[in-house]
Design an enzyme around this catalytic site. Structure first.
Site, short mmCIF file in Angstrom:
data_model
loop_
_atom_site.label_atom_id
_atom_site.label_comp_id
_atom_site.label_asym_id
_atom_site.label_seq_id
_atom_site.Cartn_x
_atom_site.Cartn_y
_atom_site.Cartn_z
N GLY A 36 32.01 41.81 21.41
CA GLY A 36 32.36 41.02 20.25
C GLY A 36 31.22 40.65 19.39
CB ALA A 37 29.08 38.29 18.73
CG MET A 38 23.29 40.85 21.52
SD MET A 38 23.77 40.58 23.37
CE MET A 38 22.07 39.93 23.83
CG HIS A 94 30.15 32.95 23.75
ND1 HIS A 94 30.76 32.54 24.87
CD2 HIS A 94 29.34 33.83 23.97
CE1 HIS A 94 30.18 33.25 26.07
NE2 HIS A 94 29.44 34.02 25.30
CD GLU A 95 27.76 35.73 21.11
OE1 GLU A 95 26.43 35.88 21.69
OE2 GLU A 95 28.71 36.36 21.72
CD GLU A 145 27.29 36.37 28.37
OE1 GLU A 145 28.43 35.43 28.06
OE2 GLU A 145 26.61 36.88 28.03
#
EC number: 3.4.11.14
Length: 988
Positions: free
Chosen positions: A365-367, A401-402, A424
């Site tokens: 999804g993303a980093m 979140h990121e 996480e």
């Protein structure tokens, strides 16, 4: 890394048709040789052939020399046209001889040892080219301990062409090092500190794995977590090697006007030949998985945020120019996340610049790369016309979140990949709390628990069951799962349940005080929590080491003479692969007692294990208490209970368990109507629905006439008519459990029977509640401009859930109502919900609606992905053939993960189609997995996981699924990613 994959179910959020697909088993929230349609294929193939002329590939090591109209019941015909979007990497090379897979090596937590060498500084230089990219790394190396080391220095590397290697400025002779397909080993490094310089050549335009440095839609992008950095240069690719980085990027100024990396921009300028450069410096130590580079043609939305200490931070979201208007919600989400982290945890951003880059091709999804987050397009781009409420909510959560990873993951990171849940699970918990505070806490909790039950519980009961901290892996990519992420978040939540918000904050403060700038373990977090609260949590660490979902049984008894009420608990953790015997878990159980009038009873004291504990809060009455259940069996006795209560157990879902209580049907209807804990009010309805569905499944299998319990209908009618309950809560409360959840409760899963029963109940409810559903659907319509806030989201959720119920009856009047909703919708949430409602019923209306929707939105690749997902998830006869046909659709691209997750992943989430009795669904997936594996093993392994619970079905289906797994395992050149999932599934 974002746990969220692009889940096809998310496309249908708010439309009442959300189903539990299989993709949730991988989290993150983290192409092939089918027909390709790129007009550039010929030129790229020529370049690739030229490249091959100068190279010989040995395994994974390169050697060689450098060189809008309304829709009616009678719609217009569909006109085919390629979707106008840039959504694929460069076409892959032609098939060559497939290499044999290296013998898979399993890595174990027990074998961890500290690195023999540390890297203090890393200076990287990239010379970006259209055919090849030259990477130079200059590393300051020091011994891993004070005594020094004489060990060889082993560096990881994949798909690299080594050009040169120097130690302290001197070229290393070939007898001083060895190279194999996975490593570069310096045999006798100098004692003490030394400088290492390595030059490699890589080919980003051919990198369809989307790991390391790759090129997508003409732009360069990286993804290094978990083990992608080794595809950029030779390195100690492990998270406990932390260093300070600089990065110099050189490239064509016209092709790549934007050059980005981590940290602060130190210097930039023009070079000869139409090139330019940028030099970036990250002042914070980080592991290599957090390195990022982006280069290409982007424009940015710029904003700013003033931190609590008064520093001004520049915020930029980079995207292709045409998508820039769709980034306003992402910018809002980022600012809200920064503000929330300061207010709730006292955590301030630590640099003066924060960049987000949007790319259409991304495995996860993303980093959270330090100061340069990279996002899959769907999790940034939104407008009312093209994105649903579910998309807006996902963007808010994943942006948060990121960003939250800046502290929980970046400033404090993992010692090794087994500790992944340390960053996480904690960060998922933080983004859940963030979304809860900005929306409706109860509804968010229901959504999170539903996801856990639909995806994580089955994983915990299958061949890939693993603790939140796995004991071993072959490919770490396979363990970015709902167990590590969502169950990990539940474990973190239990700390807050036990210590309260203030105690949890004290634990977090101590964690950062002790470990800022370090790579640490789950035990370090546990110790900080316990030490900060002067507490001991016996056997709590079992949550980190034991797989499986505990089942807790509860029986109750009331003694009127002594006015005591007892709850007897017992627990059982089922055997899982490699763990046949289990120890008792530490389970916090939040409990309240409800009297005959529906009011909570004040709690005074509880006796357990020989100790009488007083329940108090500075003289204020307590209505909910947390029982610490940590033995195989335990009894808790409540004193001063004047009448027999109905216990409200596991309030707020205080532990990730299966609960089996002696609550009667009458008790459950009572709680459904009266419980002050809204989560448990919803839960009472779900328990009743599950029992009803299982009972009707048994009747269906015995060919008995199906009948709906009138009390169940009345219970839902009361919820539907309530004027005091939150509208989104009502939408959740009247939604039936998913087919997967019911199959998971059966000894032998029967997808046909469960589908038939769920369809029957839905139509019966629609028929018996038609007037109430129509009233709710019409009264919650609105012509006002779209707004993403809880009141409007809740209103749309209830309206669209009711519409889905009504349309299931397939009656002309409700079909016309759904068509009216579709044609008059002013936002994607309402339009797509109406389309999904219409799509339940095969026929011309559905076909025309789907074609009309595509014609309206074929220019927007994210909307087209929704279109793919909706068709893939349809539980209609013959849908296997339809999905197979969609593989050849001009808008589909096997190299784009989002398209794969939407179409193939969506199909696997359809119990009727995927588990078709003739095995056609299994055969289709088996073929696709092998095609995908040649392009992107990470994505392929996610697809093959749909086979993992094949033994849950009847013998006919077992044989058909097993045949496909055996076919996959026997394939030449199979990746380790797919091998690990397929082999463990077969061995179950």
């Amino acid at each position: 890394m974002a746990r969220r994959l692009v889940n096809p179910a998310a496309a249908c959020q708010g439309c009442g048709l959300v189903k539990a697909g299989f993709l949730g088993v991988f989290s993150p929230f983290h192409s092939q040789r089918l027909p390709l349609s790129s007009p550039k294929r010929g030129s790229v193939q020529k370049n690739y052939s030229s490249c091959l002329a100068n190279l010989t590939k040995e395994g994974s090591h390169w050697t060689g020399t450098r060189s809008r109209s309304s829709l009616s019941l009678h719609s217009s015909k569909f006109v085919s046209k390629r979707t106008a979007c840039l959504v694929a990497t460069e076409p892959p090379p032609a098939a060559t001889e497939e290499p044999e897979m290296d013998f898979p090596k399993e890595i174990f937590l027990k074998d961890y040892k500290k690195p023999d060498y540390l890297f203090d500084t890393v200076d990287l230089e990239f010379q970006l080219g259209s055919d090849e990219t030259i990477v130079t790394s200059k590393i300051a190396v020091s011994p891993g301990n004070e005594a020094g080391t004489s060990s060889p220095l082993v560096l990881h590397g994949r798909d690299l062409k080594l050009l040169s290697i120097k130690v302290n400025g001197t070229e290393l002779k070939s007898d001083k090092y060895t190279v194999d397909p996975r490593h570069l080993t310096i045999l006798t490094p100098p004692a003490g500190v030394f400088n290492l310089e390595i030059v490699t050549e890589i080919y980003p335009q051919l990198n369809t794995s989307l790991e390391g440095l790759y090129r997508t839609t003409g732009n360069f992008c990286t993804q290094c977590e978990a083990e992608g950095f080794r595809k950029i240069t030779y390195f100690q690719d492990r998270p406990d090697v932390m260093a300070k980085y600089t990065c110099r990027i050189e490239g064509d100024k016209t092709l790549y006007p934007v050059l980005l990396s981590n940290g602060n921009l130190i210097k930039q300028g023009d070079l000869e030949g139409g090139k330019h450069y940028a030099l970036w410096e990250d002042p914070f130590k980080k592991p290599c998985y957090l390195f990022a580079l982006v280069a290409g043609q982007y424009e940015c939305r710029e904003g700013s945020f003033v931190t609590c200490s008064g520093r001004k931070v520049t915020l930029r979201i980079w995207t292709p120019a045409e998508d820039l208007p769709k980034t306003s919600h992402a910018m809002y989400s980022l600012k809200e996340a920064m503000k929330w982290d300061e207010e709730v945890f006292g955590l301030e951003y630590d640099l003066d610049l924060f960049n987000i880059v949007v790319t259409p091709d991304f495995n996860m999804g993303a980093m959270e790369n330090k100061s340069l987050n990279v996002f899959q397009s769907r999790l940034v781009l939104a407008s009312p016309e093209t994105a649903t409420d579910g998309d807006y909510a996902a963007i808010l959560g994943v942006i948060g979140h990121e960003y939250f990873h800046n502290w929980t993951g970046n400033r404090v990171t993992c010692r090794d990949w087994f500790q992944l849940t340390l960053k996480e699970g904690l960060t998922v918990f933080r983004d859940q709390e963030f979304s809860s505070d900005l929306g409706c806490r109860t509804v968010k909790r229901i959504a999170d628990v539903s996801k856990l039950r639909s995806y994580q519980f089955p994983q915990d009961a299958g061949p890939m069951a693993h603790p939140i901290r796995p004991h071993s892996y072959i490919k770490m990519d396979n363990f970015y799962t709902v167990t590590v992420y969502e169950k990990g978040a539940e474990v973190v939540r239990m700390y807050k349940t036990l210590f309260g918000a203030s105690g949890f904050r004290k634990g977090m403060d101590l964690y950062f005080q002790r470990h800022d700038g370090q790579a640490v373990t789950c035990e370090d977090f546990y110790s900080a929590m316990c030490d900060a609260n002067n507490a001991q949590l016996p056997n709590f660490l079992q949550w980190y080491s034991q797989a499986g979902t505990p089942t807790v049984k509860v029986t109750s008894a009331y003694d009127a003479s002594s006015q005591t009420f007892s709850l007897k608990f017992s627990q059982e953790v089922p055997p899982t692969p490699g763990q046949p015997m289990k120890e008792p878990m530490f389970i916090p159980v939040a409990v309240g007692l409800v009297d005959s009038t529906g009011k909570d009873m004040p709690l005074t004291s509880i006796y357990s294990d020989g100790i009488l504990r007083t329940v108090s809060n500075d003289g204020q009455p307590i209505f909910t208490t947390v029982l610490q259940f940590n033995k195989k069996e335990e009894e808790f006795i409540f004193n001063n209970v004047p009448e027999r209560p109905v216990p409200s157990l596991l309030r707020g879902y205080s532990a990730p368990i299966r609960l089996d209580s002696d609550l009667t049907e009458s008790d459950l209807y009572f709680l459904l109507a009266n419980d002050s804990d809204e989560f448990n009010r919803w839960e009472a309805g779900q328990v009743l629905a599950r029992k009803l569905m299982l009972s009707l499944v048994a009747d269906f299998q015995q060919q008995k006439t199906l009948a709906l319990n009138p009390k169940f209908v009345d219970g839902l009618r009361a919820i539907l008519r309530s004027t005091s309950l939150d509208k989104e809560f009502i939408a959740k409360a009247i939604t039936l459990p998913g087919q997967g959840e019911i199959m998971d409760m059966m000894a032998v899963a029967d997808p046909d029977a469960v589908h038939a029963v769920r369809t029957f109940i839905k139509k019966e409810l629609a028929s018996q509640l038609k007037d109430d559903l129509l009233a709710a659907a019409t009264s919650n319509r609105s012509s006002e401009a779209y707004a993403f806030n809880h009141d409007n989201v809740a209103r749309r959720a209830l309206k669209n859930t009711c519409l889905a119920y009504l349309t299931s009856m397939n009656e002309p009047d409700v079909t016309e109502l759904a068509l009216k909703e579709y044609n008059s919708a002013t936002n994607m949430t309402d339009q797509f919900a109406a389309l999904a409602a219409l799509s339940q019923n095969p026929g011309q209306v559905r076909d025309d609606a789907l074609l009309d929707f595509y014609n309206k939105w074929k220019h927007d690749y994210l909307v087209v992905s929704k279109w793919f997902a909706l068709q893939a998830t349809l539980d209609i006869p013959g849908n296997v053939a339809n999905v197979r046909k969609l593989l050849s659709h001009p808008a589909f691209d096997m190299r784009n993960p989002n398209k794969v997750y939407s179409l193939i992943g969506g199909f696997c989430g359809s119990p009727v189609s995927f588990h078709a009795k003739d095995g056609s669904g299994y055969k289709f997936l088996g073929e696709v997995v092998l095609q995908l594996d040649k392009i992107n093993p990470q994505v392929a392994s996610r697809m093959v996981s749909a086979f993992s619970r094949w033994r849950r079905y009847d013998e006919t289906r077992q044989a058909l699924a097993k045949a496909q797994l055996e076919m996959i395992i026997s394939a030449n050149g199979l990746s380790e990613n797919v091998y690990e999932i397929a082999s463990k599934s077969l061995a179950a």
